[in-house]
Design an enzyme around this catalytic site. Structure first.
Site, mmCIF file in Angstrom:
data_model
loop_
_atom_site.group_PDB
_atom_site.id
_atom_site.type_symbol
_atom_site.label_atom_id
_atom_site.label_comp_id
_atom_site.label_asym_id
_atom_site.label_seq_id
_atom_site.Cartn_x
_atom_site.Cartn_y
_atom_site.Cartn_z
ATOM 1 N N ASP A 41 0.845 -1.187 0.000
ATOM 2 C CA ASP A 41 0.000 0.000 0.000
ATOM 3 C C ASP A 41 0.891 1.251 0.000
ATOM 4 O O ASP A 41 1.887 1.293 0.722
ATOM 5 C CB ASP A 41 -0.872 -0.030 1.263
ATOM 6 C CG ASP A 41 -1.956 1.031 1.257
ATOM 7 O OD1 ASP A 41 -2.756 1.035 0.303
ATOM 8 O OD2 ASP A 41 -2.009 1.833 2.204
ATOM 9 N N GLU B 196 8.304 9.184 -15.372
ATOM 10 C CA GLU B 196 9.769 9.121 -15.452
ATOM 11 C C GLU B 196 10.379 8.644 -14.138
ATOM 12 O O GLU B 196 11.562 8.325 -14.089
ATOM 13 C CB GLU B 196 10.350 10.463 -15.924
ATOM 14 C CG GLU B 196 10.137 11.644 -14.999
ATOM 15 C CD GLU B 196 8.756 12.308 -15.138
ATOM 16 O OE1 GLU B 196 7.881 11.736 -15.815
ATOM 17 O OE2 GLU B 196 8.563 13.391 -14.542
HETATM 18 C C1 NOJ Z 1 -4.469 3.077 -0.749
HETATM 19 C C2 NOJ Z 1 -5.613 2.139 -0.615
HETATM 20 O O1 NOJ Z 1 -5.897 1.557 -1.853
HETATM 21 C C3 NOJ Z 1 -6.774 2.949 -0.066
HETATM 22 O O2 NOJ Z 1 -7.948 2.181 -0.040
HETATM 23 C C4 NOJ Z 1 -6.409 3.455 1.302
HETATM 24 O O3 NOJ Z 1 -7.438 4.330 1.760
HETATM 25 C C5 NOJ Z 1 -5.095 4.224 1.286
HETATM 26 N N1 NOJ Z 1 -4.072 3.554 0.532
HETATM 27 C C6 NOJ Z 1 -4.573 4.437 2.681
HETATM 28 O O4 NOJ Z 1 -4.099 3.213 3.190
#
Ligand code: NOJ
Length: 493
Positions: free
Chosen positions: A197, A253
Protein backbone atom coordinates in the site's frame (compact mmCIF):
# COMPACT_ATOMS: atom_id res chain seq x y z
CA UNK A 1 9.36 -19.32 -11.75
CA UNK A 2 8.11 -15.77 -12.30
CA UNK A 3 4.42 -16.65 -12.33
CA UNK A 4 3.35 -13.00 -11.94
CA UNK A 5 4.81 -11.89 -15.27
CA UNK A 6 1.62 -12.66 -17.17
CA UNK A 7 -0.66 -13.52 -14.26
CA UNK A 8 -4.23 -12.38 -13.80
CA UNK A 9 -4.56 -11.35 -10.18
CA UNK A 10 -8.07 -11.07 -8.77
CA UNK A 11 -8.54 -8.46 -6.07
CA UNK A 12 -10.84 -9.69 -3.32
CA UNK A 13 -12.26 -6.83 -1.27
CA UNK A 14 -12.76 -9.26 1.61
CA UNK A 15 -15.46 -7.20 3.31
CA UNK A 16 -17.70 -7.39 0.24
CA UNK A 17 -17.01 -10.84 -1.17
CA UNK A 18 -18.84 -13.48 0.88
CA UNK A 19 -20.00 -13.55 4.47
CA UNK A 20 -19.88 -16.99 6.13
CA UNK A 21 -21.33 -16.10 9.54
CA UNK A 22 -24.33 -13.88 8.89
CA UNK A 23 -22.97 -10.62 10.29
CA UNK A 24 -23.33 -8.92 6.91
CA UNK A 25 -19.57 -8.50 6.42
CA UNK A 26 -17.48 -10.69 4.14
CA UNK A 27 -14.78 -12.84 5.76
CA UNK A 28 -11.93 -15.24 5.03
CA UNK A 29 -14.06 -18.38 5.33
CA UNK A 30 -16.42 -16.75 2.84
CA UNK A 31 -13.55 -16.29 0.38
CA UNK A 32 -12.57 -19.92 0.91
CA UNK A 33 -16.11 -21.04 0.04
CA UNK A 34 -15.78 -19.29 -3.35
CA UNK A 35 -12.44 -20.74 -4.46
CA UNK A 36 -14.26 -23.07 -6.84
CA UNK A 37 -15.80 -20.03 -8.52
CA UNK A 38 -12.42 -18.30 -8.81
CA UNK A 39 -10.87 -21.41 -10.33
CA UNK A 40 -13.74 -21.62 -12.80
CA UNK A 41 -13.30 -17.94 -13.64
CA UNK A 42 -9.72 -18.78 -14.52
CA UNK A 43 -7.63 -16.28 -12.57
CA UNK A 44 -4.13 -17.16 -11.40
CA UNK A 45 -3.82 -15.40 -8.07
CA UNK A 46 -5.71 -13.49 -5.40
CA UNK A 47 -4.93 -10.18 -3.75
CA UNK A 48 -6.72 -10.04 -0.41
CA UNK A 49 -7.34 -6.51 0.90
CA UNK A 50 -6.41 -5.98 4.59
CA UNK A 51 -8.02 -8.44 6.99
CA UNK A 52 -5.86 -7.51 9.99
CA UNK A 53 -7.04 -6.25 13.36
CA UNK A 54 -8.48 -2.81 12.76
CA UNK A 55 -11.03 -0.35 14.09
CA UNK A 56 -12.03 -0.02 10.40
CA UNK A 57 -11.78 3.77 10.14
CA UNK A 58 -10.53 3.06 6.59
CA UNK A 59 -11.95 -0.47 6.39
CA UNK A 60 -8.76 -2.24 7.30
CA UNK A 61 -6.17 0.14 5.84
CA UNK A 62 -5.88 1.36 9.42
CA UNK A 63 -4.04 -1.62 10.90
CA UNK A 64 -3.93 -2.03 14.68
CA UNK A 65 -2.11 -5.38 14.61
CA UNK A 66 -0.54 -6.44 11.31
CA UNK A 67 0.07 -10.01 12.50
CA UNK A 68 -3.47 -10.87 13.57
CA UNK A 69 -6.80 -11.36 11.83
CA UNK A 70 -9.64 -9.06 12.80
CA UNK A 71 -12.45 -11.14 14.37
CA UNK A 72 -14.87 -9.70 11.83
CA UNK A 73 -12.84 -11.44 9.09
CA UNK A 74 -12.05 -14.65 11.01
CA UNK A 75 -8.87 -15.87 12.65
CA UNK A 76 -5.45 -17.25 11.75
CA UNK A 77 -6.86 -20.74 11.41
CA UNK A 78 -9.34 -19.47 8.80
CA UNK A 79 -6.47 -17.72 7.01
CA UNK A 80 -4.32 -20.85 6.97
CA UNK A 81 -7.23 -22.92 5.67
CA UNK A 82 -7.83 -20.36 2.93
CA UNK A 83 -4.19 -20.43 1.81
CA UNK A 84 -4.07 -24.24 1.81
CA UNK A 85 -7.29 -24.52 -0.20
CA UNK A 86 -6.36 -21.73 -2.60
CA UNK A 87 -3.13 -23.55 -3.39
CA UNK A 88 -5.07 -26.78 -3.90
CA UNK A 89 -7.21 -24.87 -6.43
CA UNK A 90 -4.07 -23.71 -8.22
CA UNK A 91 -4.39 -20.12 -6.99
CA UNK A 92 -1.57 -18.02 -5.55
CA UNK A 93 -2.35 -15.82 -2.58
CA UNK A 94 -1.02 -12.28 -2.23
CA UNK A 95 -1.92 -9.95 0.62
CA UNK A 96 -1.84 -6.23 1.38
CA UNK A 97 1.03 -4.77 3.38
CA UNK A 98 0.45 -1.34 4.89
CA UNK A 99 3.80 0.21 5.82
CA UNK A 100 3.13 3.92 5.52
CA UNK A 101 0.91 4.19 8.58
CA UNK A 102 -0.74 2.25 11.36
CA UNK A 103 -4.11 2.63 13.01
CA UNK A 104 -4.36 5.20 15.81
CA UNK A 105 -5.41 2.14 17.80
CA UNK A 106 -2.07 0.35 17.26
CA UNK A 107 -0.33 -0.25 20.60
CA UNK A 108 2.55 1.98 19.45
CA UNK A 109 0.28 4.92 18.79
CA UNK A 110 -1.63 4.46 22.02
CA UNK A 111 1.72 4.51 23.84
CA UNK A 112 2.78 7.60 21.87
CA UNK A 113 -0.42 9.41 22.76
CA UNK A 114 0.14 8.66 26.44
CA UNK A 115 3.79 9.76 26.39
CA UNK A 116 5.43 13.15 26.48
CA UNK A 117 6.67 15.19 23.52
CA UNK A 118 10.18 14.06 22.63
CA UNK A 119 9.70 10.57 24.10
CA UNK A 120 10.91 7.40 22.33
CA UNK A 121 7.25 6.35 22.03
CA UNK A 122 6.54 9.41 19.89
CA UNK A 123 9.66 8.82 17.79
CA UNK A 124 7.98 5.92 15.96
CA UNK A 125 5.65 8.46 14.34
CA UNK A 126 6.05 12.05 13.16
CA UNK A 127 5.25 14.29 16.11
CA UNK A 128 6.23 17.95 15.88
CA UNK A 129 5.40 21.16 17.72
CA UNK A 130 3.04 23.43 15.80
CA UNK A 131 4.07 26.54 13.89
CA UNK A 132 2.39 29.90 14.53
CA UNK A 133 -0.59 28.28 16.30
CA UNK A 134 -1.07 25.99 13.29
CA UNK A 135 0.26 22.69 11.96
CA UNK A 136 4.05 22.16 11.59
CA UNK A 137 3.96 22.46 7.79
CA UNK A 138 1.52 23.01 4.92
CA UNK A 139 1.03 19.38 3.90
CA UNK A 140 -2.49 18.27 3.02
CA UNK A 141 -3.94 14.83 3.66
CA UNK A 142 -4.83 12.75 0.59
CA UNK A 143 -8.34 12.52 2.03
CA UNK A 144 -8.60 16.31 2.35
CA UNK A 145 -7.71 18.88 5.01
CA UNK A 146 -4.41 19.33 6.84
CA UNK A 147 -2.19 16.24 7.20
CA UNK A 148 -1.69 17.08 10.89
CA UNK A 149 -3.80 16.65 14.02
CA UNK A 150 -3.05 18.50 17.25
CA UNK A 151 -2.43 16.81 20.61
CA UNK A 152 -3.53 18.57 23.80
CA UNK A 153 0.15 19.02 24.78
CA UNK A 154 1.06 21.19 21.77
CA UNK A 155 2.54 18.43 19.56
CA UNK A 156 0.93 17.58 16.24
CA UNK A 157 1.12 14.21 14.46
CA UNK A 158 1.34 13.55 10.74
CA UNK A 159 -1.26 11.52 8.83
CA UNK A 160 -1.20 11.58 5.04
CA UNK A 161 -4.59 9.82 5.08
CA UNK A 162 -7.25 10.00 7.83
CA UNK A 163 -6.40 11.19 11.37
CA UNK A 164 -6.96 7.56 12.41
CA UNK A 165 -3.94 6.59 10.23
CA UNK A 166 -0.80 8.17 11.75
CA UNK A 167 2.27 7.97 9.49
CA UNK A 168 5.16 5.86 10.73
CA UNK A 169 8.63 7.35 11.02
CA UNK A 170 10.85 5.36 8.66
CA UNK A 171 14.05 6.72 10.17
CA UNK A 172 13.26 4.67 13.28
CA UNK A 173 14.90 1.19 13.28
CA UNK A 174 11.99 -0.26 15.26
CA UNK A 175 9.68 0.55 12.35
CA UNK A 176 11.92 -1.39 9.96
CA UNK A 177 12.22 -4.34 12.30
CA UNK A 178 8.49 -4.52 12.75
CA UNK A 179 7.66 -4.60 9.04
CA UNK A 180 10.30 -7.25 8.56
CA UNK A 181 8.67 -9.29 11.30
CA UNK A 182 5.28 -8.89 9.63
CA UNK A 183 6.59 -9.99 6.24
CA UNK A 184 8.26 -13.07 7.71
CA UNK A 185 5.13 -13.89 9.67
CA UNK A 186 2.95 -14.10 6.55
CA UNK A 187 5.64 -15.70 4.37
CA UNK A 188 5.87 -18.45 6.97
CA UNK A 189 2.13 -18.95 6.60
CA UNK A 190 2.58 -19.62 2.90
CA UNK A 191 1.62 -16.41 1.10
CA UNK A 192 2.97 -15.99 -2.41
CA UNK A 193 3.46 -12.26 -2.30
CA UNK A 194 2.40 -8.81 -1.23
CA UNK A 195 0.74 -5.70 -2.57
CA UNK A 196 2.43 -2.76 -0.90
CA UNK A 197 0.00 0.00 0.00
CA UNK A 198 1.26 3.50 -0.87
CA UNK A 199 4.58 2.04 -2.06
CA UNK A 200 5.73 5.56 -2.99
CA UNK A 201 5.12 6.73 0.61
CA UNK A 202 6.76 5.61 3.86
CA UNK A 203 10.02 7.61 3.77
CA UNK A 204 9.77 11.38 4.36
CA UNK A 205 12.31 14.13 3.61
CA UNK A 206 14.43 15.45 6.49
CA UNK A 207 12.85 18.39 8.23
CA UNK A 208 9.46 17.79 6.56
CA UNK A 209 9.73 20.91 4.35
CA UNK A 210 6.64 22.75 3.11
CA UNK A 211 5.17 21.78 -0.23
CA UNK A 212 6.02 24.38 -2.88
CA UNK A 213 3.77 24.80 -5.94
CA UNK A 214 5.48 23.61 -9.11
CA UNK A 215 8.05 21.53 -7.23
CA UNK A 216 8.00 17.75 -6.54
CA UNK A 217 5.53 16.68 -3.83
CA UNK A 218 7.60 16.31 -0.63
CA UNK A 219 5.04 13.93 0.89
CA UNK A 220 5.79 11.08 -1.52
CA UNK A 221 8.43 9.47 -3.71
CA UNK A 222 11.25 10.34 -1.37
CA UNK A 223 14.62 8.70 -2.02
CA UNK A 224 14.63 6.75 1.27
CA UNK A 225 11.67 4.61 0.25
CA UNK A 226 13.88 2.60 -2.09
CA UNK A 227 15.73 1.17 0.89
CA UNK A 228 12.42 -0.11 2.22
CA UNK A 229 11.74 -1.86 -1.08
CA UNK A 230 15.22 -3.38 -1.06
CA UNK A 231 14.55 -4.78 2.37
CA UNK A 232 11.20 -6.22 1.28
CA UNK A 233 12.60 -7.67 -1.91
CA UNK A 234 15.43 -9.41 -0.07
CA UNK A 235 12.94 -11.00 2.32
CA UNK A 236 10.64 -12.15 -0.44
CA UNK A 237 13.43 -13.45 -2.67
CA UNK A 238 14.53 -15.76 0.07
CA UNK A 239 12.02 -18.28 -1.28
CA UNK A 240 11.63 -18.73 -5.03
CA UNK A 241 8.29 -17.88 -6.58
CA UNK A 242 7.29 -15.09 -4.25
CA UNK A 243 6.59 -11.57 -5.45
CA UNK A 244 6.13 -8.03 -4.34
CA UNK A 245 3.91 -5.57 -6.18
CA UNK A 246 3.55 -1.95 -5.15
CA UNK A 247 0.85 0.68 -5.55
CA UNK A 248 2.73 3.54 -7.22
CA UNK A 249 1.42 7.05 -7.79
CA UNK A 250 4.52 8.71 -9.23
CA UNK A 251 5.30 10.51 -12.50
CA UNK A 252 6.12 8.16 -15.38
CA UNK A 253 9.77 9.12 -15.45
CA UNK A 254 10.12 8.10 -11.78
CA UNK A 255 8.39 4.73 -12.18
CA UNK A 256 11.31 2.52 -13.25
CA UNK A 257 13.29 3.53 -10.15
CA UNK A 258 10.95 1.32 -8.15
CA UNK A 259 11.55 -1.62 -10.48
CA UNK A 260 15.31 -1.86 -10.18
CA UNK A 261 16.47 -5.49 -9.91
CA UNK A 262 16.45 -5.40 -6.11
CA UNK A 263 13.13 -3.56 -5.63
CA UNK A 264 9.51 -4.30 -6.66
CA UNK A 265 8.68 -7.10 -9.10
CA UNK A 266 5.58 -5.26 -10.35
CA UNK A 267 4.48 -1.62 -10.19
CA UNK A 268 0.74 -1.00 -10.10
CA UNK A 269 -0.51 2.16 -11.78
CA UNK A 270 -3.67 4.19 -11.99
CA UNK A 271 -3.13 4.93 -15.63
CA UNK A 272 -6.21 3.31 -17.16
CA UNK A 273 -8.42 4.34 -14.24
CA UNK A 274 -8.27 7.96 -15.33
CA UNK A 275 -8.58 7.51 -19.08
CA UNK A 276 -11.84 8.05 -21.00
CA UNK A 277 -13.18 5.49 -23.47
CA UNK A 278 -11.29 6.84 -26.48
CA UNK A 279 -9.02 4.79 -28.75
CA UNK A 280 -6.45 7.55 -28.81
CA UNK A 281 -6.38 8.07 -25.04
CA UNK A 282 -6.36 4.35 -24.23
CA UNK A 283 -3.60 3.67 -26.74
CA UNK A 284 -1.53 6.54 -25.33
CA UNK A 285 -1.99 5.18 -21.79
CA UNK A 286 -0.90 1.72 -22.92
CA UNK A 287 2.16 3.08 -24.69
CA UNK A 288 3.06 5.15 -21.63
CA UNK A 289 2.78 2.07 -19.45
CA UNK A 290 5.18 0.16 -21.68
CA UNK A 291 7.55 3.12 -21.74
CA UNK A 292 7.47 3.39 -17.95
CA UNK A 293 8.82 -0.15 -17.52
CA UNK A 294 11.21 -0.06 -20.50
CA UNK A 295 14.72 -1.08 -19.49
CA UNK A 296 13.51 -2.82 -16.32
CA UNK A 297 12.95 -6.53 -15.79
CA UNK A 298 9.34 -5.92 -14.80
CA UNK A 299 6.24 -6.56 -16.89
CA UNK A 300 3.77 -3.70 -17.35
CA UNK A 301 0.67 -4.03 -15.20
CA UNK A 302 -2.93 -3.28 -16.11
CA UNK A 303 -5.92 -2.35 -13.96
CA UNK A 304 -9.39 -1.19 -14.94
CA UNK A 305 -10.78 -0.91 -11.44
CA UNK A 306 -10.13 -1.29 -7.74
CA UNK A 307 -11.74 -0.47 -4.41
CA UNK A 308 -10.83 3.24 -4.63
CA UNK A 309 -12.41 4.37 -7.90
CA UNK A 310 -15.83 4.30 -9.61
CA UNK A 311 -16.42 1.07 -11.50
CA UNK A 312 -15.66 1.12 -15.25
CA UNK A 313 -19.28 0.54 -16.32
CA UNK A 314 -20.14 3.83 -14.61
CA UNK A 315 -16.95 5.66 -15.66
CA UNK A 316 -17.63 4.83 -19.29
CA UNK A 317 -21.13 6.31 -19.20
CA UNK A 318 -23.28 3.78 -17.35
CA UNK A 319 -26.21 1.73 -18.70
CA UNK A 320 -25.84 -0.62 -21.66
CA UNK A 321 -23.23 1.63 -23.32
CA UNK A 322 -21.07 1.75 -20.20
CA UNK A 323 -21.36 -2.01 -19.88
CA UNK A 324 -20.44 -2.64 -23.53
CA UNK A 325 -17.40 -0.37 -23.16
CA UNK A 326 -16.27 -2.03 -19.96
CA UNK A 327 -16.48 -5.43 -21.66
CA UNK A 328 -14.51 -4.12 -24.62
CA UNK A 329 -11.82 -2.75 -22.29
CA UNK A 330 -11.63 -6.14 -20.57
CA UNK A 331 -10.55 -7.70 -23.88
CA UNK A 332 -8.01 -4.92 -24.41
CA UNK A 333 -6.52 -5.48 -20.96
CA UNK A 334 -6.51 -9.26 -21.13
CA UNK A 335 -5.02 -9.12 -24.63
CA UNK A 336 -1.94 -7.26 -23.39
CA UNK A 337 1.28 -8.85 -22.14
CA UNK A 338 1.97 -8.25 -18.44
CA UNK A 339 0.24 -8.62 -15.11
CA UNK A 340 -3.49 -7.90 -15.06
CA UNK A 341 -5.31 -6.97 -11.87
CA UNK A 342 -9.10 -7.51 -11.87
CA UNK A 343 -11.32 -6.18 -9.11
CA UNK A 344 -14.08 -8.41 -7.76
CA UNK A 345 -17.39 -7.75 -9.49
CA UNK A 346 -15.74 -6.34 -12.61
CA UNK A 347 -16.32 -9.74 -14.24
CA UNK A 348 -20.05 -9.33 -13.56
CA UNK A 349 -20.29 -5.90 -15.18
CA UNK A 350 -21.38 -4.32 -11.90
CA UNK A 351 -21.85 -0.54 -11.99
CA UNK A 352 -21.13 1.85 -9.14
CA UNK A 353 -24.02 2.30 -6.75
CA UNK A 354 -25.24 5.78 -5.89
CA UNK A 355 -25.71 5.16 -2.18
CA UNK A 356 -27.58 7.54 0.11
CA UNK A 357 -25.29 9.52 2.42
CA UNK A 358 -26.66 7.82 5.54
CA UNK A 359 -25.38 4.36 4.57
CA UNK A 360 -21.95 5.43 3.32
CA UNK A 361 -19.03 4.50 5.54
CA UNK A 362 -15.87 5.47 3.66
CA UNK A 363 -13.82 8.29 5.24
CA UNK A 364 -13.61 10.03 1.86
CA UNK A 365 -17.36 9.61 1.30
CA UNK A 366 -16.72 8.61 -2.33
CA UNK A 367 -15.63 5.00 -2.40
CA UNK A 368 -18.59 3.02 -1.05
CA UNK A 369 -20.26 2.88 -4.47
CA UNK A 370 -17.63 0.47 -5.83
CA UNK A 371 -17.56 -1.62 -2.62
CA UNK A 372 -21.15 -2.91 -2.59
CA UNK A 373 -21.15 -6.70 -1.92
CA UNK A 374 -21.24 -9.26 -4.71
CA UNK A 375 -24.70 -10.55 -5.80
CA UNK A 376 -24.16 -14.31 -5.97
CA UNK A 377 -27.68 -15.74 -6.20
CA UNK A 378 -31.27 -15.36 -4.94
CA UNK A 379 -32.52 -11.89 -4.06
CA UNK A 380 -32.57 -9.09 -1.51
CA UNK A 381 -31.32 -8.35 0.98
CA UNK A 382 -28.46 -10.87 1.01
CA UNK A 383 -28.18 -12.11 -2.59
CA UNK A 384 -26.17 -15.12 -1.43
CA UNK A 385 -23.51 -12.76 -0.06
CA UNK A 386 -24.91 -13.02 3.46
CA UNK A 387 -27.78 -14.59 5.32
CA UNK A 388 -28.00 -11.31 7.28
CA UNK A 389 -28.15 -7.66 6.24
CA UNK A 390 -25.26 -6.69 3.94
CA UNK A 391 -23.03 -3.94 5.36
CA UNK A 392 -23.90 -1.85 2.31
CA UNK A 393 -27.28 -2.45 0.65
CA UNK A 394 -27.22 -4.46 -2.58
CA UNK A 395 -29.58 -2.82 -5.10
CA UNK A 396 -32.67 -4.84 -6.09
CA UNK A 397 -31.77 -4.36 -9.79
CA UNK A 398 -28.68 -6.48 -9.29
CA UNK A 399 -31.06 -9.46 -9.54
CA UNK A 400 -30.15 -9.27 -13.24
CA UNK A 401 -26.38 -9.47 -12.57
CA UNK A 402 -26.30 -12.62 -10.41
CA UNK A 403 -23.27 -14.86 -10.61
CA UNK A 404 -25.55 -17.90 -10.69
CA UNK A 405 -27.39 -16.65 -13.79
CA UNK A 406 -24.33 -15.29 -15.56
CA UNK A 407 -22.63 -18.66 -15.24
CA UNK A 408 -25.48 -20.21 -17.25
CA UNK A 409 -25.73 -17.47 -19.88
CA UNK A 410 -23.12 -17.77 -22.64
CA UNK A 411 -23.58 -14.08 -23.59
CA UNK A 412 -23.07 -12.72 -20.07
CA UNK A 413 -20.19 -10.48 -19.02
CA UNK A 414 -18.96 -13.29 -16.79
CA UNK A 415 -18.88 -15.64 -19.79
CA UNK A 416 -16.84 -13.13 -21.79
CA UNK A 417 -14.32 -12.92 -18.93
CA UNK A 418 -14.19 -16.70 -18.51
CA UNK A 419 -13.62 -17.28 -22.20
CA UNK A 420 -11.02 -14.51 -22.35
CA UNK A 421 -9.13 -15.94 -19.38
CA UNK A 422 -9.29 -19.43 -20.84
CA UNK A 423 -7.89 -18.23 -24.17
CA UNK A 424 -5.24 -16.10 -22.46
CA UNK A 425 -3.87 -19.13 -20.68
CA UNK A 426 -4.30 -21.73 -23.42
CA UNK A 427 -4.09 -20.09 -26.86
CA UNK A 428 -0.57 -20.06 -28.36
CA UNK A 429 -1.03 -16.46 -29.57
CA UNK A 430 -0.60 -14.99 -26.10
CA UNK A 431 3.18 -14.84 -26.19
CA UNK A 432 5.81 -12.14 -26.36
CA UNK A 433 6.39 -9.14 -24.14
CA UNK A 434 5.51 -6.42 -26.61
CA UNK A 435 2.75 -5.25 -28.92
CA UNK A 436 2.81 -3.80 -32.44
CA UNK A 437 0.16 -1.28 -33.45
CA UNK A 438 -1.21 -1.16 -36.93
CA UNK A 439 -3.55 1.01 -38.94
CA UNK A 440 -7.18 1.18 -37.87
CA UNK A 441 -10.19 3.36 -38.78
CA UNK A 442 -10.67 6.69 -36.97
CA UNK A 443 -11.66 6.12 -33.33
CA UNK A 444 -10.34 2.55 -33.37
CA UNK A 445 -7.08 0.77 -32.68
CA UNK A 446 -5.58 -2.65 -33.30
CA UNK A 447 -2.49 -4.26 -31.87
CA UNK A 448 -0.78 -7.56 -32.39
CA UNK A 449 1.20 -9.44 -29.78
CA UNK A 450 4.72 -9.13 -31.15
CA UNK A 451 5.94 -12.36 -32.70
CA UNK A 452 2.47 -13.89 -32.69
CA UNK A 453 -0.68 -13.78 -34.81
CA UNK A 454 -2.96 -12.64 -32.02
CA UNK A 455 -4.69 -9.33 -32.73
CA UNK A 456 -6.89 -7.21 -30.49
CA UNK A 457 -9.12 -4.60 -32.14
CA UNK A 458 -11.11 -1.91 -30.34
CA UNK A 459 -13.92 0.14 -31.84
CA UNK A 460 -14.46 3.29 -29.77
CA UNK A 461 -16.04 5.14 -32.72
CA UNK A 462 -19.75 5.64 -33.37
CA UNK A 463 -19.85 3.43 -36.50
CA UNK A 464 -19.49 -0.31 -37.10
CA UNK A 465 -16.09 -1.09 -38.66
CA UNK A 466 -14.59 -4.00 -40.59
CA UNK A 467 -12.41 -6.38 -38.61
CA UNK A 468 -8.72 -6.89 -39.32
CA UNK A 469 -8.00 -10.17 -41.14
CA UNK A 470 -8.00 -13.38 -39.08
CA UNK A 471 -10.30 -15.83 -37.40
CA UNK A 472 -12.42 -14.30 -34.69
CA UNK A 473 -11.59 -15.89 -31.33
CA UNK A 474 -13.80 -13.75 -29.11
CA UNK A 475 -15.80 -10.52 -29.20
CA UNK A 476 -17.04 -8.42 -26.30
CA UNK A 477 -20.41 -7.84 -28.07
CA UNK A 478 -21.96 -9.72 -31.00
CA UNK A 479 -20.74 -8.71 -34.49
CA UNK A 480 -23.22 -6.88 -36.76
CA UNK A 481 -23.20 -8.38 -40.24
CA UNK A 482 -19.53 -9.26 -39.85
CA UNK A 483 -18.66 -5.75 -38.61
CA UNK A 484 -17.34 -4.79 -35.17
CA UNK A 485 -20.03 -2.59 -33.60
CA UNK A 486 -19.26 0.60 -31.66
CA UNK A 487 -18.11 0.11 -28.04
CA UNK A 488 -16.76 -3.35 -28.73
CA UNK A 489 -13.47 -5.23 -29.00
CA UNK A 490 -12.47 -8.45 -30.71
CA UNK A 491 -9.63 -10.94 -30.57
CA UNK A 492 -8.53 -12.52 -33.83
CA UNK A 493 -5.78 -14.91 -34.79
C1 NOJ B 1 -4.47 3.08 -0.75
C2 NOJ B 1 -5.61 2.14 -0.61
O1 NOJ B 1 -5.90 1.56 -1.85
C3 NOJ B 1 -6.77 2.95 -0.07
O2 NOJ B 1 -7.95 2.18 -0.04
C4 NOJ B 1 -6.41 3.45 1.30
O3 NOJ B 1 -7.44 4.33 1.76
C5 NOJ B 1 -5.10 4.22 1.29
N1 NOJ B 1 -4.07 3.55 0.53
C6 NOJ B 1 -4.57 4.44 2.68
O4 NOJ B 1 -4.10 3.21 3.19
Amino acid sequence: MQWWRDAVVYQVYVRSFTDSDGDGIGDLTGVRARLGYLELLGVDALWLTPFYTSPMADHGYDVADPRAVDPVFGDLEAFDALVTDAHAHGLKVTIDLVGNHTSADHEWFRAARDSAPGSPERARYHFRPGRDDGPPNNWQSVFGGPAWTAMPDGDWYLHLFSPEQPDLNWTNPEVWADLEKTVRFWLDRGVDGFRIDVAHGMSKPDGLPDAVPGEPDPRFDHEGVHDVHRMLRALVDHTAGRMVAGQLCVPDERFARYLRPDELHVGLTHRLLDVPFSAEAVRAAIEDAFAAVAGTRSPPSWTLSNHDVPRPVTRYGGGPVGLARARAMALVLLGLPGTVYLYNGEELGLPDVDLPAEVRQDPTGHRDGCRVPIPWEGGPPGFGFTTGEPWLPIPDEWADRLVADQLEDTTSTLSVYRRALELRSSHPGFTGDEVEWFGAPEGCFAFRRAGSTLVCALNASAEPVPLPPGDVLLTSSPLHGGLLPPDAAAWLA
